[in-house]
Design an enzyme around this catalytic site. Structure first.
Site, mmCIF file in Angstrom:
data_model
loop_
_atom_site.group_PDB
_atom_site.id
_atom_site.type_symbol
_atom_site.label_atom_id
_atom_site.label_comp_id
_atom_site.label_asym_id
_atom_site.label_seq_id
_atom_site.Cartn_x
_atom_site.Cartn_y
_atom_site.Cartn_z
ATOM 1 N N GLN B 199 0.844 -1.200 0.000
ATOM 2 C CA GLN B 199 0.000 0.000 0.000
ATOM 3 C C GLN B 199 0.876 1.246 0.000
ATOM 4 O OE1 GLN B 199 -3.411 0.958 0.685
ATOM 5 N NE2 GLN B 199 -2.851 3.050 1.145
ATOM 6 N N ARG B 201 0.874 5.778 -1.211
ATOM 7 C CA ARG B 201 0.293 6.881 -1.976
ATOM 8 C C ARG B 201 1.366 7.897 -2.321
ATOM 9 N NH1 ARG B 201 -3.947 10.832 0.245
ATOM 10 N NH2 ARG B 201 -3.042 11.853 -1.516
ATOM 11 N N ASN B 202 2.607 7.516 -2.078
ATOM 12 C CA ASN B 202 3.731 8.421 -2.312
ATOM 13 C C ASN B 202 4.770 7.737 -3.183
ATOM 14 O OD1 ASN B 202 2.887 10.600 -0.589
ATOM 15 N ND2 ASN B 202 3.208 9.183 1.096
ATOM 16 N N GLY B 295 3.056 -2.297 8.059
ATOM 17 C CA GLY B 295 4.177 -1.799 8.840
ATOM 18 C C GLY B 295 3.717 -1.145 10.125
ATOM 19 N N ARG B 296 4.592 -0.375 10.693
ATOM 20 C CA ARG B 296 4.286 0.439 11.866
ATOM 21 C C ARG B 296 3.215 1.472 11.524
ATOM 22 N NH1 ARG B 296 7.431 2.511 16.316
ATOM 23 N NH2 ARG B 296 9.094 1.013 16.660
ATOM 24 N N ASP B 297 2.301 1.699 12.440
ATOM 25 C CA ASP B 297 1.340 2.799 12.299
ATOM 26 C C ASP B 297 0.557 2.740 10.989
ATOM 27 O OD1 ASP B 297 2.043 4.112 14.712
ATOM 28 O OD2 ASP B 297 3.867 4.876 13.743
ATOM 29 N N HIS B 298 0.278 1.562 10.514
ATOM 30 C CA HIS B 298 -0.431 1.423 9.239
ATOM 31 C C HIS B 298 -1.792 2.123 9.322
ATOM 32 C CE1 HIS B 298 -1.113 -0.662 5.365
ATOM 33 N NE2 HIS B 298 -2.378 -0.539 5.720
ATOM 34 N N ALA B 299 -2.027 3.008 8.349
ATOM 35 C CA ALA B 299 -3.310 3.713 8.242
ATOM 36 C C ALA B 299 -3.650 4.526 9.483
ATOM 37 C CB ALA B 299 -4.445 2.745 7.904
#
Lengths: 395, 395
Positions: B199, B201-202, B295-299
Site C-alpha cells: 500500500q 500513496r507516495n 508496517g508500523r502505524d499502518h493507516a
C-alpha cells in the site's frame, strides 16, 4: 524496447496531471464548443492514449491530402491515413482561437478535448474524392468506410488538441480498454523483448489461437498482446463481457504464464483494407509491439481489396524506414484432417477445402445457440462452453 | 489462485454488459435521485470493482453496528468496517423503491449507481458514537476519520446497488486505476502464485523498495502488486504522473522482469488504523494477493493507535478463518550505517537512531526542491532525478 513511430518518446495528448485536467475542464466549459463526428472523436481518443503519436492534433487539408497520396504530410511526417476533424457547421466556433470538442457518442455530449484552432478550411469535392480513392481504393458509397467518411461535413478544423476524456470506452469496457501508454508500461513490467500483437473483435477459436502460437514461435516472441477493437455492438454480436471471458479462458488454459495479455482499444473500423493495415501496424508499434499479425483480407469488407493487399502494401507503398514493427504475414488457418493439426492454408497446397475443418460464422453461432459444442478441431471446449452458456441464457 | 473473501467467485457490482449499462443509465435518469456523501461514493466505487465482494450494497444500521462491534453482520458475514450510505436528507427519494445515487466528487454530480432501497433508517447518536468508538478507537472530532464519518447525515439508506461509474478515478488516473477484477486477471495472466501487495500513496524511496524485496524474499513471492491509493491531492503532494513515473522507474531498474506491477485504487483514507488495516487486507485478498505488508502505524494518524495495533488486530480480533491472506508484519526500514544495507529496525536492536540514515519528509522535499539528490542510502538516484525535475519545473 521498440521506439514509438517518429520520436524517441511516446507523446500521448491526454492531460495526465489531475490538477491541469480539472483546470482545463473548467476552461473548456467557457469556450465556444462544437459536437464533432464519430470519426473525429475516434481520432481524439487514439491521440489521447498515444496510439497516433507523434501527431499533435487534426491535420490541415493540405496535409490530409498529402497523407492520402503518399502517407506523408507536407513536412514529410509519416502517417497512414488522414486525421481530420470534419464538421457540418462552424458557426458556433467562428473566430474562436481555442475551442472545446464535444463527444457525439455519449449522452449529453461531454467535452472530449480542447483544440487550438490553427485553421478552418473547406474541403472541395475533388479533395474528398481524392482522399476517398487513395484511402479506400473505391468511391462506392456502399462501402461502409467510404460512406462514413463522406457523410461528414466539409469544414476541416485543424490544430493541436489536448484530450480530456476517453469517450465511452472507460465506462463500457473499464477492465479491457487500455492506452498505448499503459500497454508500454505493462510490456516493460512483464520484461518482454519480442512482442507480437493480434487484432480481434470476436471470441477466438482454435484457428486464431494457433495463429498466435505460430507467430510467437516463428518470431521468437516472449509476449502476445491480444488487442481487441472495442466499440458499439451490432445486433447478434457477442457482448463484450462474454467475449472477454472466452478469450481470457483461452489464455489461461492454452498460453504459457506471462506470455499473453488481453487488452482493447477504442476506435471504429474504417474497412480501409491495406491502408488500415498500415494504421494498425503503426499504433501497435506505438504501444510497444515489435510485430503485428496481418492475415488474409485484413480490415477489408466485401470484394474491394485483394486477399493479400494488406500485406504487400508494406513492401510496395510504406516509405522505407517509416515503421520499425515487423509484419507477420499470415494466411487463413484451419485444422487439417490430413495432418491432424492447425495449419496455415498456404502451407498445405495439396489440400482441398474438404481436407480442412471449416465452419461458417453463421453455422457456429447456430450450433452454439443450440447447445452443440463445435468439434474440438474448431473450438476449445472450455471456450465453447462460455459461448454456449451465453446463448442459452440469452434465449 | 487465492479465493475472494467469503465466496468462490469475485462479485463486482459494476454493470459490465454495455447494453445493460446503457439501459440502466436510461432508467436511472428517470429515477428519484440523491447526492451521496464522499464516503458513500468511495464505498460504491470499491463495491463496483469487486474490492468489497461479496457485499451487495450498503448495510442496514443493525448490520453496521454489528460490524463495528464484531466485524460481522447480524448474519455472520465478515466485514471490517460499516459500509453505510448516510444522508442529510431523504425527501427527494422518499417512497422510492429504486433510486439513483449521484456522485458528490464530480462536476455535475453524474449518476454513480442505482440502488434498490430496502430501508431508510435514522441513526441515533448512541449508534454513531458506538460505531465511531469501535472503528476509530476515539471520539475525538480532531481525528480526520472521525470528523468525516460524523459530518455525514443521520439517514441510513440501505440495499443492494448496481454500479455504473468509477467516479473521477478513470478520468484522473486512466493508466493507473484498476478494479479488483482487472488485477485478478493480470495476476492470472502473469502466472504468479504468491503475490504480496504493498500500500502506498507516495513515491517510494529505497527503504520502501527494500521492504518489498524483503517481503517477497521472505514469503517466496513471485509477484508484487504496488497498489496506490488514488485520490484528490493535498497542497504540496507530488502530482500523480510524477509519483507514477518515479515508481515505474524503480520497478524498471530494481525489480526482476515480471515481478512487480504498478496499480491504483480509488478510495479515501479512513485513518482508522487497525480496522483499516483489516479492510486493506480484505480487499487485497479480493484482488488476488496472497499476502499484504503492514508496517508500523499502518493507516494511522496522530497518536490514536499503538505502533503495532494494526498488526495485532489480525491475531486478536479478526474472526478465525475470516481471511485467507497472510500478513507480513513489518517495522520501519532504513539504511544501517553499521551494516551497510537497509534493515528492518526491530532486527537491529543494537542500533541507535544515529546508526540509520533517516531523513524527514520535510527535509527530503527541501533537498529535492533545491536540486540536491538525497544520499543513495535513502533514494535511488534515478528516482530522485524524476522528483528533482518535477520540483525544478514547478518553481
Amino acid at each position: 524496447m521498440i521506439k514509438p513511430v517518429g520520436s524517441d518518446e511516446l507523446q500521448p495528448l491526454f492531460v495526465y496531471d489531475p490538477d491541469q485536467h480539472h483546470e482545463l475542464m473548467r476552461e473548456a466549459r467557457e469556450l465556444p464548443s462544437v459536437m464533432i463526428s464519430s470519426q473525429a472523436a475516434g481520432n481524439a481518443v487514439m491521440m489521447g492514449g498515444g496510439y497516433f503519436s507523434p501527431l499533435k492534433g487534426y491535420m490541415r487539408v493540405e496535409d490530409a491530402v498529402s497523407v492520402a497520396r503518399t502517407m506523408q504530410t507536407t513536412d514529410g511526417l509519416f502517417f497512414p491515413v488522414p486525421v481530420l476533424c470534419l464538421l457540418d457547421r462552424v458557426d458556433t466556433i467562428e473566430g474562436g482561437r481555442r475551442i472545446a470538442l464535444r463527444d457525439p457518442n455519449m449522452e449529453g455530449n461531454p467535452i472530449l478535448a480542447v483544440m487550438d484552432v490553427e485553421d478552418i478550411e473547406t474541403v472541395s469535392d475533388e479533395q474528398m474524392a481524392l482522399m476517398t480513392g487513395k484511402v479506400y481504393c473505391t468511391d462506392d458509397m456502399k462501402h461502409p468506410g467510404v460512406a462514413a467518411f463522406n457523410r461528414q461535413g466539409r469544414f476541416a478544423v485543424s490544430g493541436p488538441i489536448q484530450v480530456l476524456h476517453f469517450s465511452y470506452f472507460q465506462d463500457d469496457f473499464p477492465d479491457t480498454f487500455r492506452t498505448a501508454v499503459e500497454i508500454r508500461h505493462e510490456i516493460a513490467e512483464r520484461g518482454w523483448n519480442q512482442v507480437v500483437a493480434f487484432q480481434t473483435r470476436n471470441p477466438m477459436h482454435l484457428a486464431h489461437e494457433e495463429l498466435c502460437h505460430m507467430a510467437m514461435d516463428h518470431l521468437g516472441c516472449d509476449g502476445l498482446v491480444i488487442h481487441m477493437l472495442l466499440g458499439k455492438l451490432k445486433a447478434g454480436d457477442i457482448p463484450a463481457p462474454v467475449r472477454d471471458a472466452a478469450i481470457r479462458k483461452m489464455v489461461e488454459l492454452y498460453f504459457q504464464p506471462n506470455s499473453a495479455m488481453v487488452t482493447g482499444y477504442g476506435f471504429d473500423m474504417l474497412y480501409a483494407g491495406p491502408r488500415e493495415a498500415v494504421l494498425h501496424a503503426y499504433f501497435r508499434q506505438n504501444m510497444g509491439a515489435t510485430h503485428f499479425i496481418i492475415g488474409r483480407d485484413h480490415a477489408g469488407v466485401g470484394d474491394y481489396y485483394g486477399a493479400f493487399d494488406a500485406q504487400t502494401i508494406f513492401d510496395e507503398e510504406v516509405p522505407q524506414g517509416a515503421l520499425e514493427i515487423g509484419i507477420f504475414k499470415a494466411d487463413h488457418t484451419a485444422w487439417s484432417k490430413k495432418l491432424g493439426k492447425v495449419v496455415m492454408m498456404r502451407e498445405a497446397p495439396d489440400h482441398t477445402k474438404e481436407d480442412f475443418v471449416l465452419l461458417s460464422g453463421t453455422k457456429v453461432r447456430q450450433m452454439l445457440s443450440e447447445g452443440i459444442a463445435p468439434p474440438e478441431e474448431f473450438s476449445r471446449p472450455e471456450v465453447a462452453r462460455i459461448l454456449m452458456d451465453y446463448y442459452r441464457s440469452s434465449k
